[in-house]
Every structure is written in C-alpha cells, then in structure tokens.
Design a protein around this motif. Structure first.
Motif, PDB file in Angstrom:
ATOM      1  N   SER A 245       0.809  -1.299  -0.025  1.00  0.00           N
ATOM      2  CA  SER A 245       0.103   0.119  -0.137  1.00  0.00           C
ATOM      3  C   SER A 245       0.607   1.370  -0.043  1.00  0.00           C
ATOM      4  O   SER A 245       0.270   2.257  -0.256  1.00  0.00           O
ATOM      5  N   LYS A 246       2.467   1.095   0.477  1.00  0.00           N
ATOM      6  CA  LYS A 246       2.928   2.369   0.104  1.00  0.00           C
ATOM      7  C   LYS A 246       3.175   2.948  -1.104  1.00  0.00           C
ATOM      8  O   LYS A 246       3.730   2.269  -1.888  1.00  0.00           O
ATOM      9  N   ALA A 247       3.144   4.269  -1.159  1.00  0.00           N
ATOM     10  CA  ALA A 247       3.377   4.751  -2.493  1.00  0.00           C
ATOM     11  C   ALA A 247       4.851   5.160  -2.573  1.00  0.00           C
ATOM     12  O   ALA A 247       5.490   5.016  -1.503  1.00  0.00           O
ATOM     13  N   VAL A 248       5.250   5.227  -3.720  1.00  0.00           N
ATOM     14  CA  VAL A 248       6.875   5.238  -4.050  1.00  0.00           C
ATOM     15  C   VAL A 248       6.974   6.917  -3.932  1.00  0.00           C
ATOM     16  O   VAL A 248       6.349   7.630  -4.089  1.00  0.00           O
TER      17      VAL A 248
ATOM     18  N   SER B 261      17.567  13.667  -8.834  1.00  0.00           N
ATOM     19  CA  SER B 261      16.707  12.454  -8.767  1.00  0.00           C
ATOM     20  C   SER B 261      17.211  11.249  -9.687  1.00  0.00           C
ATOM     21  O   SER B 261      17.722  11.580 -10.668  1.00  0.00           O
ATOM     22  N   ALA B 262      17.100  10.210  -9.194  1.00  0.00           N
ATOM     23  CA  ALA B 262      17.671   8.962  -9.787  1.00  0.00           C
ATOM     24  C   ALA B 262      16.634   7.817  -9.996  1.00  0.00           C
ATOM     25  O   ALA B 262      16.953   6.846 -10.869  1.00  0.00           O
ATOM     26  N   GLY B 263      15.529   7.959  -9.511  1.00  0.00           N
ATOM     27  CA  GLY B 263      14.587   7.001  -9.420  1.00  0.00           C
ATOM     28  C   GLY B 263      13.352   7.156  -8.415  1.00  0.00           C
ATOM     29  O   GLY B 263      13.340   8.165  -8.100  1.00  0.00           O
ATOM     30  N   THR B 264      12.493   6.174  -8.055  1.00  0.00           N
ATOM     31  CA  THR B 264      11.490   6.028  -7.039  1.00  0.00           C
ATOM     32  C   THR B 264      11.816   4.989  -6.336  1.00  0.00           C
ATOM     33  O   THR B 264      12.262   3.877  -6.810  1.00  0.00           O
ATOM     34  N   PHE B 265      11.465   4.683  -5.001  1.00  0.00           N
ATOM     35  CA  PHE B 265      11.536   3.758  -4.154  1.00  0.00           C
ATOM     36  C   PHE B 265      10.576   3.837  -3.160  1.00  0.00           C
ATOM     37  O   PHE B 265       9.767   4.610  -2.658  1.00  0.00           O
TER      38      PHE B 265
ATOM     39  N   LEU C 203      12.903  -4.649   3.487  1.00  0.00           N
ATOM     40  CA  LEU C 203      12.742  -4.871   1.974  1.00  0.00           C
ATOM     41  C   LEU C 203      12.518  -3.204   1.637  1.00  0.00           C
ATOM     42  O   LEU C 203      11.722  -2.588   1.792  1.00  0.00           O
ATOM     43  N   SER C 204      13.414  -3.239   0.356  1.00  0.00           N
ATOM     44  CA  SER C 204      13.320  -2.007  -0.227  1.00  0.00           C
ATOM     45  C   SER C 204      13.064  -2.360  -1.960  1.00  0.00           C
ATOM     46  O   SER C 204      13.690  -3.334  -2.295  1.00  0.00           O
ATOM     47  N   TRP C 205      12.271  -1.316  -2.394  1.00  0.00           N
ATOM     48  CA  TRP C 205      12.052  -1.626  -3.820  1.00  0.00           C
ATOM     49  C   TRP C 205      12.746  -0.393  -4.466  1.00  0.00           C
ATOM     50  O   TRP C 205      12.514   0.955  -3.975  1.00  0.00           O
ATOM     51  N   LEU C 206      13.457  -0.184  -5.709  1.00  0.00           N
ATOM     52  CA  LEU C 206      14.087   0.900  -6.346  1.00  0.00           C
ATOM     53  C   LEU C 206      13.911   0.707  -7.766  1.00  0.00           C
ATOM     54  O   LEU C 206      14.356  -0.203  -8.314  1.00  0.00           O
TER      55      LEU C 206
END
Length: 482
Positions: free
Chosen positions: A424-427, A436-440, A446-449
């Motif tokens: 449910s967490k927004a990036v 800026s290099a991306g969204t995460f 646990l991390s998503w990038l």
C-alpha cells in the motif's frame, strides 16, 4: 567431493606461513601436501597440492590488472578439485578500510554468464569508458565500500573450465558455498565480516537460492551437524532479476504496451497477447510450479511461454531487449572488455588458463534441460526476507528482458510481516546528492527501487545511484535519498 574442496583450502591456510616444502609424516593427516611458488610466463603463482585428494589452488597476487589503486590488494585464480572442476574467482580488497569493511560477492546471470560482465561493465574497480580498448579506474566501484569477490559459475562460464556438474539453480548453490568456505580458509581475516550477495538477471533465481542455502548451512553448523565456517549473511541485492515466470511473462506483455519510453504493441495486440498468456503460457507454468513439477513439464512451460510470448514480443520492433532505447543490432554497453580479457598478456597476468567465454551455450543448455528457467524462486525469496536479511529488489526502467513492471510486482508479492504495508505504500523520489535517480519504497528490511534511465546492467548506466543503494543495503539499512 565437497569435503575435498573444503580440506584443500583449510590445508593451504594452516600451511601458509611455512616455506615451500613437503608436509610429511610428522604433519597432521589433513596437512600432508606441498605448497610451492611457480613462475609461468614471468608471473608468480601460489600453488598448494593436497596429498590425500590431489586438489589444488592456483592464484596470482596483485596482477596489476584492473585495480591499480596504490595499496589495494587483489587475488585471481582457480579453485580446483575432483574430476576437472576449475572455478574462477577474482577478489578485490576494499579501497577504504579493508581490514574492517564488509565482504560482498557478485554473480551475473544467464544462466551461464560470467561475473566478469559485472566486474568490467558494471561495478568493478575498472571500466571501459566509451568503448575504450583498455580499462581505467572506476570511481563508483563497489570496492569503494566493500571487499568484493567475483565468481564465474557454473564451470564452463567465463574463465572457469572443466567438467560442469551443475544442472540447475539448486545444484549450483553447494558449489558456491564450498568456494566461499575455501575462500574463508585461505583468507581467514574475512571470516566474520558482514556478508552480502549481489546479483542480477538470472540472479533472481541465484540470489534467493544461494542466500537460503547459506542460511541452512549456517543452521547446520550451529547445531553441530556440519563442520564449516558461518557465513554472516546480512544483505541480498538483485537488480533486474528473473524471480517468478508467472508474474514476469505477463509483465512482458504489459511493459511492451505501457512502458514510459516507447510502446511496442497496440492496444489490440496487448489484449491478444494477454489472452495467449492466459490460455497457453499460464497453464503450462502452473504445471511446472506444482510440487511434483517434473523437468519435462518445466522445460515444456519454458518453451511454450518463449514461443508464444517472449520470442514474438522481442521481434515486434527493432530494439535491444536489454535497453529498449537502443537498436537490436547495436548491443549496449560496448563489449570491448571481452577482447581485453582474451588477450594472452592479460590472461597470463591474472592467471587465467582458459580463454574467456562471456555466455557459453553449454552451461545454459543444462539449465534449460531441467526446466530451471520456468521454476519460481519466489517462495524462497520470501523466506529470505522473512529471516530478516536486508533485501533490495531494484531495476533499471529501460530494461525489457527483466523489466521493472515484473520486478515491482514481485516485490509487492513477497510474503513477510511488512507485506500489507509495503503493497500500500506509495513510491517516493530517490535522490543522490539531491539529484533525482528513481523512485523507491521501503518497509522493514525490504526495499524496492526503480532506477531512471538505466538498462539491464544498472550500475553501468547510473553508477552513483547503484553505489549508494549498494552501500545502504550492505549497511543493513532501508535505502534512502541523500
């Protein structure tokens, strides 16, 4: 065979302070053998021959190739044991605080692709700028922070040579663990360091399985049912990984239609391919994913999904499957490092005995015959995250072959205590020194990038972001902006 592998390096460690000599009857049985130094093509090699098994280790110290930072040590060579199995390793000391820095290992994917890809094109101490014919120092090398070990596995990949006994991800894991045991025996100063596994592409299979196997071995060591060195695994990082074919074959269809660079198919084609996925690919994958999924069922699933989904979609336009922005006839990054590694002078300097092969067919074909590609390592990945290991799932957003749509869907589906909050967490914006290099997003361990403007080999395209994410994960932290 595996016990022989461990013994030879233990022998080498215990005898390493001795001059070159025979270790005879007065030595403990496991020490009997010969440690010697030889010169080949003007290059000094350290060799230890174990009397009982005939196993050997043969390596070069400080070849002067790639890592030329003053005072930074490196070792390259082979661990050989049993029936002609010679696994290549290349180790680089950390440029900063090597006596206390953590240890990480890097694996490229394939299956059957060399980790020299990562070393020379992505995150190693040197790189080839703009297709240069010789390397220069990489200021964003992962050994800026950690001691780095690159391994060519399975046998037949890269510089490794001989008989290849590996037929799947599961059968690969014990050989990698044995090599690490051997490494710790030869270099005991790294035994108790925090340890990380970083990998990409087919590393979505390798990473979870290797991590899970190491943890199982650690548990057996703790119980006293196995003799070995505990691997202090704290981190797992996988970029553009192949985790779960049920999720990721569908992602081929969605990414081809709806990526942020250039649509490859129309809305009607998107619908048609989704129907094909549902009617042919998905049922075949489900037959593979059952507990009794046979090699033949998984091989059939792999062939079905490739022939109906991946293969046709990869031909709908002229693009490089590793970077949707590039034409198919112009592979990127440049491959100049291959000619460099195949030169006789470089081979002699580093101690290589086999001509470099980046992604040879033979190891891949063994995996294909067992249907390994169509098997999911998603449950294993979930178990690793549940164990508390800091995990980074990341992807360059221009890659098609293991695209970020599938990577994000896989990250959202990982089963662990923070799953609901993670889903449910927004990036948020991921920045490097304010850029800026991306969204995460991160929840717990646990991390998503998603990395902007990066193809399959993320550290090549966005080296500063890759090094920052690597360091944060090795520090056992959720990734965060700077």
């Amino acid at each position: 065979m595996r016990s022989q592998f461990l013994c030879v390096l233990a022998c080498l460690t215990l005898s390493s302070a001795l001059p070159a000599q025979e270790l005879g009857r007065d030595a403990a049985p496991e020490l009997r053998g010969k440690r010697s130094f030889v010169k080949r093509d003007g290059v000094d090699h350290t060799i230890f021959e174990h009397e009982a098994t005939g196993a050997t280790i043969d390596f070069v110290t400080n070849s002067g190739i790639c890592e030329t930072t003053p005072g930074v040590n490196q070792y390259s060579g082979y661990l050989s044991v049993g029936s002609n199995e010679n696994m290549w390793f290349w180790f680089f000391e950390a440029r900063n605080n090597p006596t206390t820095a953590p240890l990480a290992t890097w694996f490229n994917g394939g299956p059957g692709c060399s980790s020299m890809i990562g070393l020379f094109q992505e995150n190693g101490p040197c790189h080839f700028v703009n297709g240069a014919s010789t390397p220069s120092l990489n200021p964003y090398s992962f050994n800026e922070y950690a001691n780095m070990l690159y391994i060519d596995q399975p046998i037949g990949t890269g510089f490794s040579y001989g008989t290849d006994p590996v037929t799947s991800t599961v059968t690969a894991a014990p050989y990698v663990w044995n090599l690490l045991q051997a490494f710790f025996a030869q270099f005991p100063q790294y035994e108790n360091r925090d340890f990380g596994i970083f990998t990409e592409s087919y590393g979505g299979h390798y990473g979870p399985e290797f991590a899970s196997y190491f943890e199982a071995q650690n548990a057996a060591i703790a119980k006293g049912t196995l003799t070995g060195q505990n691997v202090s695994l704290v981190a797992l990082g996988i970029n553009n990984g192949w985790y779960d074919p049920i999720i990721q074959y569908k992602a081929y269809v969605d990414f081809s239609y709806n990526n942020t660079y250039t649509p490859l198919i129309s809305a009607s084609q998107h619908t048609s391919y989704l129907n094909t996925y549902t009617q042919s690919c998905l049922p075949a994958l489900k037959k593979c994913s059952t507990v009794t999924g046979s090699n033949s069922a998984c091989e059939t699933a792999d062939n079905t999904c490739y022939n109906d989904i991946e293969g046709p979609l990869s031909q709908v336009a002229d693009f490089d499957v590793y970077d949707i922005r590039e034409p198919s006839a112009d592979p990127y990054p440049p491959e100049t490092y291959v000619s460099y590694l195949q030169s006789s002078a470089v081979m002699s300097a580093i101690g290589a005995k086999s001509t470099y092969a980046e992604c040879p067919d033979a190891p891949y074909e063994k995996f294909a015959a067992s249907g390994d590609d169509a098997r999911s390592f998603f449950a294993t990945l979930s178990t690793v995250v549940q164990s508390g290991i800091t995990t980074l799932i990341w992807a360059g957003d221009a890659d098609w072959i293991c695209n970020w749509f599938g990577g994000l869907a896989a990250a959202n589906a990982i089963v662990y205590s923070g799953q609901t909050a993670f889903q449910s967490k927004a990036v948020s914006s991921y920045t490097v020194s304010g850029t800026s290099a991306g969204t995460f997003k991160s929840v717990g361990n646990l991390s998503w990038l998603r990395v902007f403007g990066a193809g399959h080999e993320v550290p090549y395209y966005q080296p500063a972001a890759a090094l920052q994410a690597f360091k944060q994960t090795m520090m056992k932290q959720a990734i965060s902006s700077t």
